[in-house]
Design a protein around this motif. Structure first.
Motif, mmCIF file in Angstrom:
data_model
loop_
_atom_site.group_PDB
_atom_site.id
_atom_site.type_symbol
_atom_site.label_atom_id
_atom_site.label_comp_id
_atom_site.label_asym_id
_atom_site.label_seq_id
_atom_site.Cartn_x
_atom_site.Cartn_y
_atom_site.Cartn_z
ATOM 1 N N ARG A 144 13.867 5.670 -41.683
ATOM 2 C CA ARG A 144 12.689 4.890 -42.102
ATOM 3 C C ARG A 144 11.468 5.787 -42.198
ATOM 4 O O ARG A 144 10.668 5.665 -43.128
ATOM 5 N N GLY A 145 11.323 6.702 -41.244
ATOM 6 C CA GLY A 145 10.197 7.635 -41.286
ATOM 7 C C GLY A 145 10.257 8.526 -42.511
ATOM 8 O O GLY A 145 9.243 8.756 -43.183
ATOM 9 N N ARG A 192 15.482 4.869 -37.249
ATOM 10 C CA ARG A 192 14.043 5.178 -37.138
ATOM 11 C C ARG A 192 13.698 6.440 -37.940
ATOM 12 O O ARG A 192 12.696 6.475 -38.660
ATOM 13 N N ASP A 193 14.530 7.462 -37.810
ATOM 14 C CA ASP A 193 14.293 8.713 -38.538
ATOM 15 C C ASP A 193 14.354 8.495 -40.050
ATOM 16 O O ASP A 193 13.529 9.020 -40.799
ATOM 17 N N ARG A 243 9.357 6.373 -45.555
ATOM 18 C CA ARG A 243 7.910 6.119 -45.634
ATOM 19 C C ARG A 243 7.148 7.347 -46.102
ATOM 20 O O ARG A 243 6.220 7.253 -46.902
ATOM 21 N N ALA A 244 7.541 8.509 -45.589
ATOM 22 C CA ALA A 244 6.870 9.743 -45.998
ATOM 23 C C ALA A 244 7.084 9.998 -47.487
ATOM 24 O O ALA A 244 6.146 10.363 -48.206
ATOM 25 N N CYS A 247 20.538 10.926 -45.847
ATOM 26 C CA CYS A 247 19.267 11.325 -45.219
ATOM 27 C C CYS A 247 19.108 12.833 -45.111
ATOM 28 O O CYS A 247 18.007 13.347 -45.262
#
Length: 108
Positions: free
Chosen positions: A81-82, A78-79, A85-86, A35
């Motif tokens: 996944r964000g 959560r981070d 998605r971005a 990430c």
């Protein structure tokens, strides 16, 4: 670090098991490394999200939902996944990827 962890994690999973603290921490570090890599590909982010989703379930089972490690993993999930998605939105594959992920969830 990523290349080393790709080699070591499968060995740790076989020898110690999925829920062993060492295996768990290696997978967590690996997902974070994916990430946090500025050059992460869409596949890297997908792998990070999938890994964090798996270890989040393990953390809940082993440590419980209120444990600090579980809470940190949830935030990382959560981070990630964000970020995924971005990246999907910017590359135009968001719809296809979400549909594939939904199919996998239905199969489980």
């Amino acid at each position: 670090a990523k290349a080393l962890l790709r080699k070591v994690i499968p060995v740790a999973q076989r020898v110690f098991g999925q829920s062993h603290e060492g295996t768990f921490k290696m997978r967590w570090i690996y997902a974070r490394a994916l990430c946090e890599d500025a050059g992460a590909t869409l596949d890297d982010l997908n792998e990070a999200v999938n890994t964090l989703e798996e270890i989040e379930r393990i953390a809940r089972r082993v440590f419980g939902g209120a444990h600090p490690a579980t809470l940190q993993i949830e935030k990382g999930f959560r981070d990630a996944r964000g970020a995924l998605r971005a990246r999907e939105a910017s590359s135009g594959v968001a719809t296809r990827t979400r549909a594939a992920r939904a199919r996998r969830s239905e199969e489980e």
